[in-house]
Design an enzyme around this catalytic site. Structure first.
Site, mmCIF file in Angstrom:
data_model
loop_
_atom_site.group_PDB
_atom_site.id
_atom_site.type_symbol
_atom_site.label_atom_id
_atom_site.label_comp_id
_atom_site.label_asym_id
_atom_site.label_seq_id
_atom_site.Cartn_x
_atom_site.Cartn_y
_atom_site.Cartn_z
ATOM 1 N N GLU A 41 0.871 -1.169 0.000
ATOM 2 C CA GLU A 41 0.000 0.000 0.000
ATOM 3 C C GLU A 41 0.914 1.226 0.000
ATOM 4 O O GLU A 41 1.804 1.329 0.858
ATOM 5 C CB GLU A 41 -0.880 0.001 1.251
ATOM 6 C CG GLU A 41 -1.871 1.133 1.201
ATOM 7 C CD GLU A 41 -2.751 1.262 2.437
ATOM 8 O OE1 GLU A 41 -2.745 0.352 3.283
ATOM 9 O OE2 GLU A 41 -3.421 2.297 2.530
ATOM 10 N N ARG A 268 5.160 -12.814 9.521
ATOM 11 C CA ARG A 268 5.877 -11.590 9.184
ATOM 12 C C ARG A 268 7.205 -11.553 9.939
ATOM 13 O O ARG A 268 7.380 -12.226 10.953
ATOM 14 C CB ARG A 268 5.032 -10.364 9.479
ATOM 15 C CG ARG A 268 4.689 -10.175 10.943
ATOM 16 C CD ARG A 268 3.543 -9.203 11.147
ATOM 17 N NE ARG A 268 3.875 -7.867 10.732
ATOM 18 C CZ ARG A 268 3.241 -7.210 9.764
ATOM 19 N NH1 ARG A 268 2.255 -7.778 9.102
ATOM 20 N NH2 ARG A 268 3.568 -5.988 9.462
ATOM 21 N N LYS A 278 4.686 0.641 9.512
ATOM 22 C CA LYS A 278 4.781 1.921 8.813
ATOM 23 C C LYS A 278 4.238 3.061 9.671
ATOM 24 O O LYS A 278 4.758 4.165 9.649
ATOM 25 C CB LYS A 278 4.002 1.843 7.500
ATOM 26 C CG LYS A 278 4.817 1.271 6.371
ATOM 27 C CD LYS A 278 4.062 1.325 5.072
ATOM 28 C CE LYS A 278 3.130 0.160 4.955
ATOM 29 N NZ LYS A 278 2.506 0.026 3.636
HETATM 30 P P1 ATP Z 1 2.981 -2.382 8.177
HETATM 31 O O1 ATP Z 1 2.286 -3.390 9.045
HETATM 32 O O2 ATP Z 1 4.422 -2.230 8.458
HETATM 33 O O3 ATP Z 1 2.295 -1.083 8.137
HETATM 34 P P2 ATP Z 1 1.683 -3.398 5.925
HETATM 35 O O4 ATP Z 1 1.436 -4.838 6.018
HETATM 36 O O5 ATP Z 1 0.554 -2.486 6.206
HETATM 37 O O6 ATP Z 1 2.947 -3.010 6.754
HETATM 38 P P3 ATP Z 1 1.683 -3.352 3.100
HETATM 39 O O7 ATP Z 1 2.070 -2.238 2.204
HETATM 40 O O8 ATP Z 1 0.254 -3.723 3.178
HETATM 41 O O9 ATP Z 1 2.249 -2.998 4.525
HETATM 42 O O10 ATP Z 1 2.565 -4.628 2.821
HETATM 43 C C1 ATP Z 1 2.882 -5.122 1.564
HETATM 44 C C2 ATP Z 1 3.261 -6.560 1.679
HETATM 45 O O11 ATP Z 1 4.368 -6.712 2.556
HETATM 46 C C3 ATP Z 1 2.125 -7.359 2.260
HETATM 47 O O12 ATP Z 1 1.966 -8.510 1.474
HETATM 48 C C4 ATP Z 1 2.563 -7.684 3.645
HETATM 49 O O13 ATP Z 1 2.055 -8.905 4.023
HETATM 50 C C5 ATP Z 1 4.092 -7.686 3.521
HETATM 51 N N1 ATP Z 1 4.711 -7.321 4.797
HETATM 52 C C6 ATP Z 1 4.486 -6.218 5.532
HETATM 53 N N2 ATP Z 1 5.190 -6.247 6.678
HETATM 54 C C7 ATP Z 1 5.890 -7.396 6.673
HETATM 55 C C8 ATP Z 1 6.811 -8.029 7.585
HETATM 56 N N3 ATP Z 1 7.151 -7.460 8.743
HETATM 57 N N4 ATP Z 1 7.317 -9.228 7.236
HETATM 58 C C9 ATP Z 1 6.992 -9.801 6.071
HETATM 59 N N5 ATP Z 1 6.143 -9.276 5.178
HETATM 60 C C10 ATP Z 1 5.591 -8.097 5.462
HETATM 61 MG MG MG Z 2 -1.203 -3.703 5.100
#
Ligand code: ATP
Ligand code: MG
Length: 564
Positions: A41, A268, A278
């Site tokens: 995102e 994760r 984020k």
């Molecule tokens: P955050 O929780 O840090 O805000 P998010 O999951 O909201 O991150 P996205 O932009 O939705 O961020 O993530 C893009 C991809 O990265 C998704 O498929 C998510 O599952 C993966 N992702 C995000 N954080 C991690 C992590 N700590 N380890 C592995 N994969 C991750």
């Molecule tokens: Mg997300």
């Protein structure tokens, strides 16, 4: 290195559980290739957790001769921005991955998603609801108590179609109506209790502008976007496991033809001494706790790049931590191990002194300079040699001298000899102190003229070798000594993670480096002998070259931790 880390470092690895799934598909002929996607995102910069997901998705595609798309999940115009889109693209490319011509946006599918929402209305599987978000949450029930049905649940298809179209046309204010699925109000999975598919949001979108004032929810957009792109393995993190029934419900309820994408969840990445969300990273940036998203202390990909990490080291890290089905926390020392390992192979060594004290070689001629031969990288013969100037006045590290040393001290001390790296044996005969502060200002030594290159003519051995730099040839640099951003292993444990910020995470010192650094280029990595790995910073506003410390040579932290 502690045992846990040793365990995490396996030289050859078994298949991870996703690869096992794929292998099984191959064996039972249900395999139709691998097409994955990385779906960020664009509401912030990528962090090391995302790097794990990128390496996994692009890595699987590569391993199985498949493809991996980049898809921006841009369904929330309020939080999203092109700044983030651009940075995400840059970071993925820098990590070494290529989505070729497969760059997509969930917003590319807004029209199709809207049509599919109407299909659900026509099938009496969704309805326009006038309840506010508060009312919906009050009526949700608990896992054991079913939700109260919305009073609008039985609107006719015609009325729903009409209202939904008017929602789209902007006739209603934000929050006044939603489109909801009609699923199962008693489901123990709360996501199945008539979830919202669309909300009204009069907000301009970074790609579609003002065309839409209704936006699909993430759950409604995600699976269908995977379907449109013919994704085979839709890999996401564990928190989406409970969304999977909904993901599948949408695909089936709309009536999409197989093959449907299969969602697979993995754990994760969590790292010790690090926050990894984020939202929290944004808080650090907005509150000026750090100098932007690419501050070298940030766990963002751009921060790590700025810190001197290489793409190879991050890819190796991702490979080593593997892919698990259960949440765990990886020791940040493993990441540091990976960068040391990579830089050890690649970087040229130089000598530099960060906390200088002057050494005068009393028997060396005034105004004379001798060029000594030094090896650039003992790990890589092709890196060649260089010349290092030696003269009467040198700098050494202040803590490489002790006036009253303990028995096991092998560096410089009164009456004792030490080897200067690539130079000579020197012996300390006298020290000069500042009479007021008693601080040592000069160490007077003689050098053994017969010990050039660090070997004595008579076979006399010394144990200690220290680094040095010729004072008059030294290049003055700014050196930024970065350390961990947080003090405790789990900064998220306490009340406010910001209270755990390490006040000593950045120290700026003056460094005196050998003159070969004059030609150093931005982004170039070096090992400062005995001190650590450093990278030339992009900052050109200062008069001196700026170096960032990527990582110290040894894992000093795990030692101090053991002593606790
Ligand atoms: P955050 O929780 O840090 O805000 P998010 O999951 O909201 O991150 P996205 O932009 O939705 O961020 O993530 C893009 C991809 O990265 C998704 O498929 C998510 O599952 C993966 N992702 C995000 N954080 C991690 C992590 N700590 N380890 C592995 N994969 C991750
Ligand atoms: Mg997300």
């Amino acid at each position: 290195m502690n045992n846990e880390i040793k365990l995490q470092i396996k030289e050859t690895r078994q298949l991870n559980f996703i690869e096992e799934i794929i292998e099984k598909e191959k064996n039972n002929n249900s395999f139709s290739g691998v097409h994955t996607r990385f779906p960020p995102e664009p509401n912030g910069y990528l962090h090391i957790g995302h790097a794990k997901s990128i390496c996994l998705n692009f890595g699987l595609a590569k391993k199985y001769n498949g493809k991996c798309n980049l898809r921006f999940d841009d369904t929330n115009p309020v939080a999203e921005d092109v700044e983030y889109v651009d940075s995400i693209k840059e970071d993925i490319r820098w990590l070494g991955f290529d989505w070729e011509n497969r760059l997509f946006y969930a917003s590319d599918y807004f029209q199709q998603l809207y049509e599919w929402a109407k299909v659900l209305i026509k099938k009496e599987k969704s309805f326009v609801c006038d309840l506010t978000a508060d009312e919906v949450s009050r009526m949700r029930g608990t896992p054991a108590i079913p939700a109260t049905p919305s009073p609008f649940r039985n609107r006719s298809v015609e009325e729903n179609l009409n209202l939904f179209e008017r929602m789209k046309n902007g006739e209603f204010p934000d929050g006044s109506k939603t489109l909801r699925a009609k699923i199962d109000l008693a489901s123990p999975n709360m996501h199945m209790r008539d979830p919202v598919l669309y909300r009204i949001l009069h907000a301009s979108h970074h790609r579609t502008g003002n065309k839409w004032c209704i936006y699909p929810m993430y759950d409604f957009a995600h699976g269908q976007s995977d379907y449109i792109e013919r994704i085979t393995h839709s890999i996401c993190t564990l928190e989406f496991e409970v969304h999977r029934p909904l993901y599948e419900w949408f695909l089936n309820a709309i009536g999409l033809n197989p093959p449907l994408p299969r969602q697979i969840e993995f754990a994760r990445l969590n790292l010790s001494f690090t926050v990894m969300s984020k939202r929290k990273l944004m808080e650090l940036v907005k509150g000026n706790y750090v100098n932007g998203w690419d501050d070298p202390r940030m766990p963002t990909i751009c921060g790590l790049r700025h810190r001197g990490y290489t793409p190879e080291s991050i890819r190796n890290f991702a490979e080593r931590i593997g892919v698990a089905k259960r949440e765990n926390t990886i020791d940040v020392s493993l990441l540091e191990f990976c960068i040391r390992e990579d830089l050890n192979k690649k970087t040229n060594r130089i000598m530099g002194v960060l906390n200088p004290v002057k050494v005068i070689i009393t028997n060396f001629p005034d105004n004379q300079t001798e060029e000594l031969n030094a090896i650039n990288n003992p790990e890589d013969a092709s890196a060649g040699n260089r010349k290092v100037p030696f003269s009467k006045e040198l700098f050494i590290e202040r803590d490489d001298f002790m006036e009253n040393p303990p028995n096991n001290y092998f560096r410089l001390s009164p009456g004792k000899e030490v080897r200067l790296r690539y130079a000579y044996y020197i012996k300390c005969n006298n020290i000069i102190k500042n009479p007021q502060t008693c601080e040592i200002t000069e160490i007077h030594c003689t050098y053994d003229t017969e010990s050039k290159g660090g070997k004595s003519a008579d076979g006399r051995k010394v144990k200690g070798t220290i680094h040095w730099v010729s004072a008059k040839h030294a290049v003055e640099c700014e050196v930024r000594l970065y350390d961990r951003l947080f003090k405790s292993e789990n900064p998220e444990e306490g009340q406010d993670f910001k209270e755990d910020l390490n006040p000593d995470s950045l120290k700026i010192v003056k460094g005196y480096l050998e003159p070969s650094v004059k030609t150093a280029k931005v982004g170039e990595n070096y090992q400062f002998e005995r001190l650590g790995y450093f990278v030339v910073d992009k900052d050109t506003t200062t008069k001196n070259i700026v170096f960032n410390r990527t990582v110290s040579l040894k894992d000093v932290w795990s030692k101090t931790m053991k002593n606790k």
